[in-house]
Design an enzyme around this catalytic site. Structure first.
Site, PDB file in Angstrom:
ATOM      1  CE  LYS A  35     -23.197 -15.609 -21.376  1.00 15.59           C
ATOM      2  NZ  LYS A  35     -21.849 -15.115 -21.086  1.00 15.59           N
ATOM      3  CE1 TYR A 253     -50.257   6.243 -20.045  1.00 17.17           C
ATOM      4  CE2 TYR A 253     -49.182   4.438 -21.206  1.00 17.17           C
ATOM      5  CZ  TYR A 253     -50.152   4.893 -20.339  1.00 17.17           C
ATOM      6  OH  TYR A 253     -51.016   4.015 -19.760  1.00 17.17           O
TER       7      TYR A 253
HETATM    8  C1  LIG Z   1     -21.175 -15.363 -22.347  1.00 16.99           C
HETATM    9  C2  LIG Z   1     -19.823 -15.899 -22.483  1.00 16.99           C
HETATM   10  C3  LIG Z   1     -19.353 -16.311 -23.733  1.00 16.99           C
HETATM   11  C4  LIG Z   1     -20.136 -16.118 -25.013  1.00 16.99           C
HETATM   12  O1  LIG Z   1     -20.051 -14.765 -25.417  1.00 16.99           O
HETATM   13  P1  LIG Z   1     -20.702 -14.260 -26.788  1.00 16.99           P
HETATM   14  O2  LIG Z   1     -20.266 -12.846 -26.895  1.00 16.99           O
HETATM   15  O3  LIG Z   1     -22.181 -14.372 -26.612  1.00 16.99           O
HETATM   16  O4  LIG Z   1     -20.203 -15.136 -27.847  1.00 16.99           O
HETATM   17  C5  LIG Z   1     -18.104 -16.902 -23.784  1.00 16.99           C
HETATM   18  N1  LIG Z   1     -17.360 -17.064 -22.670  1.00 16.99           N
HETATM   19  C6  LIG Z   1     -17.769 -16.650 -21.458  1.00 16.99           C
HETATM   20  C7  LIG Z   1     -16.889 -16.842 -20.275  1.00 16.99           C
HETATM   21  C8  LIG Z   1     -19.010 -16.063 -21.318  1.00 16.99           C
HETATM   22  O5  LIG Z   1     -19.418 -15.661 -20.111  1.00 16.99           O
END
Ligand SMILES: *Cc1c(COP(=O)(O)O)cnc(C)c1O
Length: 356
Positions: A35, A253
Site C-alpha cells: 500500500k 532559519y
Molecule cells: C498496513 C497493514 C499491514 C502491514 O503492516 P506492517 O506494520 O507494515 O507490517 C498489515 N495488515 C493491514 C490490515 C494493514 O493495513
C-alpha cells in the site's frame, strides 16, 4: 546539473527481506503489503523483486489494477475493501479479493451483479477499534456472508494494534478466537511485528509490510537487529556549499543553532519539500564522506545543514547519506519522534529515484 538528491531502491534487499519474512512464517503464505505506493518505494519498482510472494495486499484500487497490468495474475487483497458499489465492478473484473469490515460492504456484494463470486476477507475488530465487526457480531456477519451468492471463499481476518507488546497480541488473539469460534476457513492476523515477534499468531496468511522495506515496526531501536532485514532504500545527496562560521553566529532559519567556536557547516541538498522531516532536531545523524555527523540548525525546504567538525576532509560534492545502510531510517525516525513508515512514505515526487 541535476540536484544530487537520490533515493536508491535496493532490489536485492527487497528479495532478501521477503525471504526473511518467509523464514519467520515458514508455514504461512505471504501477503506482501504494497500500500501507499509500496511504502514510498514505488509499486512498479518493488514488483519484480517481490513477485515470488504469494499475494500482494494494498488498499488503492488503481494500484491493484496496475499490478494486473504489470502481469501479476496471482492473489491481490484490498485491505480496506470497496468504498462504493462501482468498486465492486472493478474487483469482479480484475479478480481481486476484498475485505469486508461492515454491513454496508456486505450489502454492496449482496446487490451486485457479478461474473463470478468474489472471495472476501471478513474483518474482525479485536481491539484496534478502527475497522471490523466486534467479536460478538462476527458470527452473524459470517453467516450473512456465507449465504450471499456473490461471495466465494471467506477468510477470517483481524489486525493487531500493539504487535510489539506480547500481552496485547495475546489478548487480541483470544478475542479473535472467541469471535471466530466454530467458523471454518483460513485465517490472517499478523503484520510485520507479529510475524517477527509473535509467531504463534501466524496462521494461514501473514501480512508483512514494513519489514519488506527493511525497517522496524517498532520504535525501539535495534529491534530488528539480527533479523537479517536490509534497508530497501538509501536516501543520499551531496554537500552543495560549505560555510565557515564564527563563534556566536547562527545557522539557517531562526538561527536556532549558534556556533560555540569557529566551525565549518555543510549545506546538503535535501529539505522538507523532499520529504525529510522539518522537525529533525539538532543532533539527528547524517553520514558525510563516510563519517557520521549531525544536523545543526533548522531543516529548510530544499536544504539542511550539518556540522563538519568531524569531517575535515569533506568538500563541496562530498557524499551524504540521509538514511540507508549506515544511518538506519529508524534512527532518523526516532530522533524526529516518528517511525520509519512515515519517512519512507513521505519521499516527495521531485526526488529522483534509481533502482539497483
Ligand atoms: C498496513 C497493514 C499491514 C502491514 O503492516 P506492517 O506494520 O507494515 O507490517 C498489515 N495488515 C493491514 C490490515 C494493514 O493495513
Amino acid at each position: 546539473m541535476p540536484r544530487p538528491l537520490l533515493a536508491t531502491i535496493h532490489t536485492t534487499a527487497l528479495s532478501n527481506n521477503l525471504a526473511v519474512a518467509r523464514g519467520y512464517a515458514s508455514k504461512s503464505k505471504i501477503w506482501a503489503v504494497v500500500k501507499a505506493n509500496a511504502y514510498g518505494h514505488g509499486l512498479e519498482r518493488v514488483f519484480p523483486s517481490l513477485r515470488s510472494t504469494d499475494g500482494f495486499a494494498l488498499l488503492e484500487l488503481e494500484d491493484a489494477v496496475k499490478l494486473r497490468k504489470l502481469g501479476w495474475a496471482g492473489p491481490i487483497l484490498l485491505l480496506e475493501g470497496a468504498g462504493c458499489s462501482i468498486d465492486i465492478d472493478t474487483i469482479d473484473h480484475y479478480g481481486l479479493i476484498t475485505t469486508v469490515h461492515c454491513d454496508e460492504q456486505l450489502r454492496m456484494l449482496e446487490t451486485a451483479r457479478l461474473s463470478k463470486p468474489i472471495n472476501i476477507y471478513l474483518k474482525m475488530n479485536s481491539g484496534m477499534n478502527r475497522l471490523g465487526y466486534v467479536a460478538s457480531k462476527y458470527y452473524a456477519a459470517w453467516k450473512r456472508a456465507r449465504v450471499c451468492s456473490g461471495i466465494g471463499q471467506i477468510t477470517l481476518m483481524t489486525h493487531f494494534s500493539n504487535a510489539e507488546g506480547e500481552g496485547s497480541v495475546r489478548r487480541q488473539l483470544e478475542i479473535f478466537k472467541y469471535g471466530s469460534h466454530g467458523i471454518e476457513g483460513a485465517r490472517s492476523l499478523s503484520n510485520s511485528a507479529a510475524t517477527l515477534w509473535h509467531s504463534y499468531a501466524n496462521f494461514d496468511w501473514v501480512r508483512p509490510g514494513i519489514m519488506l522495506y527493511g525497517a522496524s515496526p517498532s520504535s525501539v531501536l535495534a529491534s530488528i537487529q539480527g533479523s537479517g532485514l536490509q534497508p530497501a532504500m538509501t536516501l543520499s545527496s551531496e554537500l552543495i556549499a560549505i560555510q565557515t562560521v564564527e563563534p556566536g553566529e547562527g545557522v539557517g532559519y531562526g538561527s536556532i543553532f549558534k556556533a560555540r567556536e569557529r566551525m565549518r557547516i555543510g549545506v546538503v541538498a535535501c529539505g522538507y519539500a523532499d520529504g525529510y522531516p522539518r522537525c529533525a532536531p539538532e543532533g539527528t545523524p547524517v553520514l558525510v564522506n563516510g563519517v557520521c555527523t549531525r544536523i545543526v540548525g533548522r531543516v529548510s525546504m530544499d536544504m539542511l545543514t550539518v556540522d563538519l567538525s568531524l569531517c575535515p576532509n569533506s568538500a563541496i560534492g562530498s557524499s551524504v547519506e540521509l538514511w540507508g545502510n549506515n544511518i538506519p531510517i529508524d534512527t532518523v525516525a526516532v530522533a524526529c519522534g516518528t517511525v520509519g513508515y512515515e519517512l519512507m512514505c513521505a519521499i516527495a515526487q521531485r526526488v529522483q529515484v534509481c533502482v539497483e
